[in-house]
Design a protein around this motif. Structure first.
Motif, PDB file in Angstrom:
ATOM      1  N   ASP A 115     -21.377 -15.222 -24.312  1.00 51.71           N
ATOM      2  CA  ASP A 115     -22.271 -15.024 -25.395  1.00 51.71           C
ATOM      3  C   ASP A 115     -21.624 -14.751 -26.668  1.00 51.71           C
ATOM      4  N   ALA A 116     -21.943 -13.679 -27.314  1.00 50.98           N
ATOM      5  CA  ALA A 116     -21.258 -13.638 -28.561  1.00 50.98           C
ATOM      6  C   ALA A 116     -20.106 -12.846 -28.436  1.00 50.98           C
ATOM      7  N   ALA A 117     -19.577 -12.391 -27.560  1.00 52.82           N
ATOM      8  CA  ALA A 117     -18.123 -11.703 -27.292  1.00 52.82           C
ATOM      9  C   ALA A 117     -17.012 -12.824 -27.069  1.00 52.82           C
ATOM     10  N   ALA A 118     -15.831 -12.440 -27.567  1.00 50.82           N
ATOM     11  CA  ALA A 118     -14.586 -13.315 -27.317  1.00 50.82           C
ATOM     12  C   ALA A 118     -13.875 -12.422 -26.495  1.00 50.82           C
ATOM     13  N   ILE A 119     -13.013 -12.734 -25.609  1.00 47.31           N
ATOM     14  CA  ILE A 119     -12.244 -12.207 -24.685  1.00 47.31           C
ATOM     15  C   ILE A 119     -10.792 -12.795 -24.856  1.00 47.31           C
ATOM     16  N   LEU A 120      -9.895 -12.325 -25.649  1.00 52.19           N
ATOM     17  CA  LEU A 120      -8.566 -13.105 -25.817  1.00 52.19           C
ATOM     18  C   LEU A 120      -7.588 -11.981 -24.825  1.00 52.19           C
ATOM     19  N   THR A 121      -6.959 -13.011 -23.836  1.00 46.65           N
ATOM     20  CA  THR A 121      -6.093 -12.246 -23.010  1.00 46.65           C
ATOM     21  C   THR A 121      -4.640 -12.863 -23.188  1.00 46.65           C
ATOM     22  N   LEU A 122      -3.750 -11.805 -23.446  1.00 53.52           N
ATOM     23  CA  LEU A 122      -2.499 -11.956 -23.973  1.00 53.52           C
ATOM     24  C   LEU A 122      -1.620 -11.297 -22.926  1.00 53.52           C
ATOM     25  N   ASN A 123      -0.833 -12.143 -22.119  1.00 56.55           N
ATOM     26  CA  ASN A 123      -0.065 -11.626 -20.937  1.00 56.55           C
ATOM     27  C   ASN A 123       1.402 -11.558 -21.387  1.00 56.55           C
ATOM     28  N   THR A 124       1.486 -11.910 -22.392  1.00 55.27           N
ATOM     29  CA  THR A 124       3.116 -11.607 -22.630  1.00 55.27           C
ATOM     30  C   THR A 124       3.315 -11.980 -24.429  1.00 55.27           C
ATOM     31  N   PHE A 125       4.178 -11.282 -24.823  1.00 53.61           N
ATOM     32  CA  PHE A 125       4.875 -11.478 -26.113  1.00 53.61           C
ATOM     33  C   PHE A 125       6.317 -11.909 -26.244  1.00 53.61           C
ATOM     34  N   ALA A 126       6.656 -12.741 -25.131  1.00 48.64           N
ATOM     35  CA  ALA A 126       8.085 -13.153 -25.019  1.00 48.64           C
ATOM     36  C   ALA A 126       8.516 -13.781 -26.202  1.00 48.64           C
ATOM     37  N   PRO A 127       9.564 -13.689 -26.648  1.00 45.54           N
ATOM     38  CA  PRO A 127      10.107 -14.270 -28.041  1.00 45.54           C
ATOM     39  C   PRO A 127      10.410 -15.792 -27.704  1.00 45.54           C
ATOM     40  N   THR A 128      10.751 -16.155 -26.569  1.00 45.15           N
ATOM     41  CA  THR A 128      11.044 -17.526 -26.185  1.00 45.15           C
ATOM     42  C   THR A 128       9.991 -18.183 -26.328  1.00 45.15           C
ATOM     43  N   VAL A 129       8.720 -17.664 -26.297  1.00 40.65           N
ATOM     44  CA  VAL A 129       7.421 -18.594 -26.681  1.00 40.65           C
ATOM     45  C   VAL A 129       6.825 -18.337 -28.035  1.00 40.65           C
ATOM     46  N   GLU A 130       7.597 -17.955 -28.821  1.00 42.35           N
ATOM     47  CA  GLU A 130       7.054 -17.521 -30.360  1.00 42.35           C
ATOM     48  C   GLU A 130       6.191 -18.686 -30.781  1.00 42.35           C
ATOM     49  N   THR A 131       6.824 -19.765 -31.029  1.00 42.79           N
ATOM     50  CA  THR A 131       5.923 -20.864 -31.546  1.00 42.79           C
ATOM     51  C   THR A 131       4.915 -21.043 -31.019  1.00 42.79           C
ATOM     52  N   GLU A 132       4.908 -21.377 -29.631  1.00 44.49           N
ATOM     53  CA  GLU A 132       3.826 -21.549 -28.795  1.00 44.49           C
ATOM     54  C   GLU A 132       2.732 -20.755 -29.052  1.00 44.49           C
ATOM     55  N   PHE A 133       3.171 -19.262 -28.961  1.00 44.30           N
ATOM     56  CA  PHE A 133       1.923 -18.097 -29.247  1.00 44.30           C
ATOM     57  C   PHE A 133       1.291 -18.395 -30.547  1.00 44.30           C
ATOM     58  N   LYS A 134       1.973 -18.469 -31.617  1.00 44.61           N
ATOM     59  CA  LYS A 134       1.485 -18.328 -32.838  1.00 44.61           C
ATOM     60  C   LYS A 134       0.393 -19.398 -32.993  1.00 44.61           C
TER      61      LYS A 134
ATOM     62  N   THR B 139     -15.171  -5.713 -14.541  1.00 43.74           N
ATOM     63  CA  THR B 139     -16.158  -4.487 -14.774  1.00 43.74           C
ATOM     64  C   THR B 139     -15.714  -3.697 -16.056  1.00 43.74           C
ATOM     65  N   GLN B 140     -14.577  -3.643 -16.387  1.00 38.18           N
ATOM     66  CA  GLN B 140     -13.924  -3.167 -17.653  1.00 38.18           C
ATOM     67  C   GLN B 140     -14.493  -3.737 -18.797  1.00 38.18           C
ATOM     68  N   ILE B 141     -14.275  -5.126 -18.807  1.00 37.55           N
ATOM     69  CA  ILE B 141     -14.669  -6.183 -19.666  1.00 37.55           C
ATOM     70  C   ILE B 141     -16.119  -5.871 -20.012  1.00 37.55           C
ATOM     71  N   ASP B 142     -17.093  -5.989 -18.953  1.00 36.53           N
ATOM     72  CA  ASP B 142     -18.390  -5.824 -19.224  1.00 36.53           C
ATOM     73  C   ASP B 142     -19.066  -4.695 -19.966  1.00 36.53           C
ATOM     74  N   ALA B 143     -18.166  -3.391 -19.334  1.00 35.82           N
ATOM     75  CA  ALA B 143     -18.549  -2.175 -19.808  1.00 35.82           C
ATOM     76  C   ALA B 143     -18.123  -2.099 -21.532  1.00 35.82           C
ATOM     77  N   LEU B 144     -16.860  -2.751 -21.684  1.00 37.45           N
ATOM     78  CA  LEU B 144     -16.523  -2.529 -23.180  1.00 37.45           C
ATOM     79  C   LEU B 144     -17.175  -3.382 -23.870  1.00 37.45           C
ATOM     80  N   ILE B 145     -17.843  -4.493 -23.397  1.00 37.92           N
ATOM     81  CA  ILE B 145     -18.570  -5.560 -24.475  1.00 37.92           C
ATOM     82  C   ILE B 145     -20.048  -4.707 -24.686  1.00 37.92           C
ATOM     83  N   ALA B 146     -20.525  -3.887 -23.741  1.00 36.25           N
ATOM     84  CA  ALA B 146     -21.786  -3.319 -23.848  1.00 36.25           C
ATOM     85  C   ALA B 146     -21.528  -1.889 -24.820  1.00 36.25           C
ATOM     86  N   HIS B 147     -20.468  -1.453 -24.876  1.00 31.89           N
ATOM     87  CA  HIS B 147     -20.188  -0.246 -25.632  1.00 31.89           C
ATOM     88  C   HIS B 147     -19.911  -0.850 -26.979  1.00 31.89           C
ATOM     89  N   LEU B 148     -19.002  -1.808 -27.318  1.00 30.70           N
ATOM     90  CA  LEU B 148     -19.275  -2.281 -28.584  1.00 30.70           C
ATOM     91  C   LEU B 148     -20.428  -2.787 -29.200  1.00 30.70           C
TER      92      LEU B 148
END
Length: 445
Positions: free
Chosen positions: A230-249, A428-437
């Motif tokens: 719905d109106a909530a966005a879920i941005l999942t970030l599984n790495t901050f590896a410097p080797t993929v900096e260009t692709e990440f940005k 379950t955590q994401i659903d609860a967090l959306i409801a909380h926000l």
């Protein structure tokens, strides 16, 4: 000067990359392995800037002595790792370890050994089939795995946990769970196939020989993902590896453009499986969430090496220096698609290194609340991991040259404690967090 010092101090994640040289089945005698243990001990204490930060030094030294005293016979690289790795838990740090001989594992797979493909979950020493099992598998999520090729899984798990690095027992359990195929190989050696003894919730037992084509995880996890509810966005970030900096940005730029186009009012940044990387990536993310000036740390303890000596006039290689230090970040005043709605960061057992630094930063500066069960790694972290290959066994050991203190100045060994405690499966955590926000937004209106 200190800006450049920080740039050298990108925090390493939990990933164990393969060493440069292949292993093989050659053996070395016990006295050569003992020499490697002595070499490892000397290198560790000459590299780590503050061993007492995470470990009891007397206990670690006693552990080194005990390992040497217990060596006898000849050892392959895998067997040497099994003999030496019981030291890993004593370090209480995900950045200090003797590493799994990953290249020997991959060589076995290349020569016909079968990979253990079944995704698993670990709780209280009990191994179960993970919910990520492919839908076309005849094996059901939640079934207990009692034995693998006849070996009791509680024994296997206990043996793996005795050899796993990490800040806490919870982090070690997470690593065994997520890297179970490698630990299984290390403990039992190669196998042409894997047969599991399963027990259904109702108590029925059966044996299944794994078919790697179907008895596998649904998909491999991606580095990043953007989803909407719905109106909530879920941005999942599984790495901050410097080797993929260009692709990440590029991904972050596109993600926030899409979030803006959708008119999302709630954003969850999921770093619950992010093992770390480099601050340049998390800085780019934060620019879309705040205009507030912030720093990821308040103090540093550094071992002086050839890498950083020139940055600290008057220092000598081998010195240890502790100093107050803040690396202030000034987000741009104007940035297209900056998010101004309600944001929260979801953390968990898989949050480590630079991802923990990020969680502590947003918490200490009030940029966004942190949610989830909390981290299993300390909020204060070591960084810039150095690697050293032992002379005789060819095993690699790791140790950091920096200790960082979180922005608040809290020097305790506490993890990142969530502002919004949540338990249960990720969804379950994401659903609860959306409801909380949403509730918080309604109350604010």
């Amino acid at each position: 000067m200190m800006k450049e010092l920080w740039l050298l101090a990108g925090l390493a994640g939990l990933a164990l990359s393969a060493p440069a040289h292949a292993g093989g089945n050659d053996t070395v005698p016990a006295d050569a392995v003992a020499a490697d243990v002595a070499e490892w001990r000397d290198w560790l204490f000459a590299t780590h800037p503050q061993p007492g930060f995470s470990m009891d030094v007397d206990t670690v030294n006693a552990g080194f002595d005990a390992v040497i005293d217990g060596l006898e016979g000849d050892y392959t690289r895998r067997e040497a790792w099994l003999a030496l790795s019981p030291l890993n838990p004593l370090f209480n740090d995900g950045h200090v370890a003797i590493r799994l001989p990953q290249e020997a594992y991959e060589a076995d797979l290349a020569h016909g050994s079968s990979a253990f493909t079944l995704p698993v979950r670990l709780a209280d020493g009990r191994l179960t089939v993970a919910g990520t099992i492919a839908a076309d598998s005849a094996i059901a999520p939640g079934e207990t795995i009692l034995a693998i090729n006849g070996s009791d899984t509680r024994t296997l798990v206990a043996q793996a946990l005795r050899r796993t690095h990490g800040d806490t027992p919870g982090l070690r359990a997470h690593l065994v769970e997520t890297r179970f195929p490698q630990y299984l190989w290390a403990l039992t050696g190669s196998a042409p196939s894997w047969t599991v003894t399963l027990e259904a919730p109702g108590g029925q037992r059966r044996e299944v020989t794994l078919d790697p084509a179907v008895d596998r995880a649904t998909t491999a996890s991606s580095n990043w993902n953007l989803a909407f509810r719905d109106a909530a966005a879920i941005l999942t970030l599984n790495t901050f590896a410097p080797t993929v900096e260009t692709e990440f940005k590029a991904f972050i730029d596109q993600a926030f453009a899409e979030i803006a186009a959708r008119g999302s009012e709630i954003l969850i940044v999921d770093i619950s499986a992010n093992g770390g990387g480099a601050h340049m990536l998390s800085d780019h993310l934060l620019a879309y969430l705040t205009t507030q000036r912030h720093t990821p740390l308040s103090a540093v303890t550094a071992r002086i090496t050839e890498q950083n000596q020139a940055l600290i006039p008057g220092s000598q290689i081998g010195d240890v220096m502790s100093m107050p230090f803040a690396r202030w970040v000034e987000p741009p005043a104007e940035l297209a698609n900056r998010f101004t709605g309600r944001t929260a960061f979801l953390v968990g057992a898989g949050t480590y290194s630079q991802a923990i630094v990020l969680a502590a930063t947003v918490q200490d500066f009030g940029i966004a609340p942190v949610a989830g069960p909390g981290t299993q790694g300390r909020a204060n972290s070591t960084g810039q991991v150095q690697l050293h290959r032992l002379t005789h066994t060819g095993l690699e050991v790791a140790a950091p040259i920096y200790v960082f203190i979180r922005p608040s100045g809290d020097t305790s060994s506490a993890p990142v404690i969530p502002d919004i405690p949540l338990e249960g499966p990720r969804e379950t955590q994401i659903d609860a967090l959306i409801a909380h926000l949403r509730e918080a937004a309604t109350e604010a209106d």
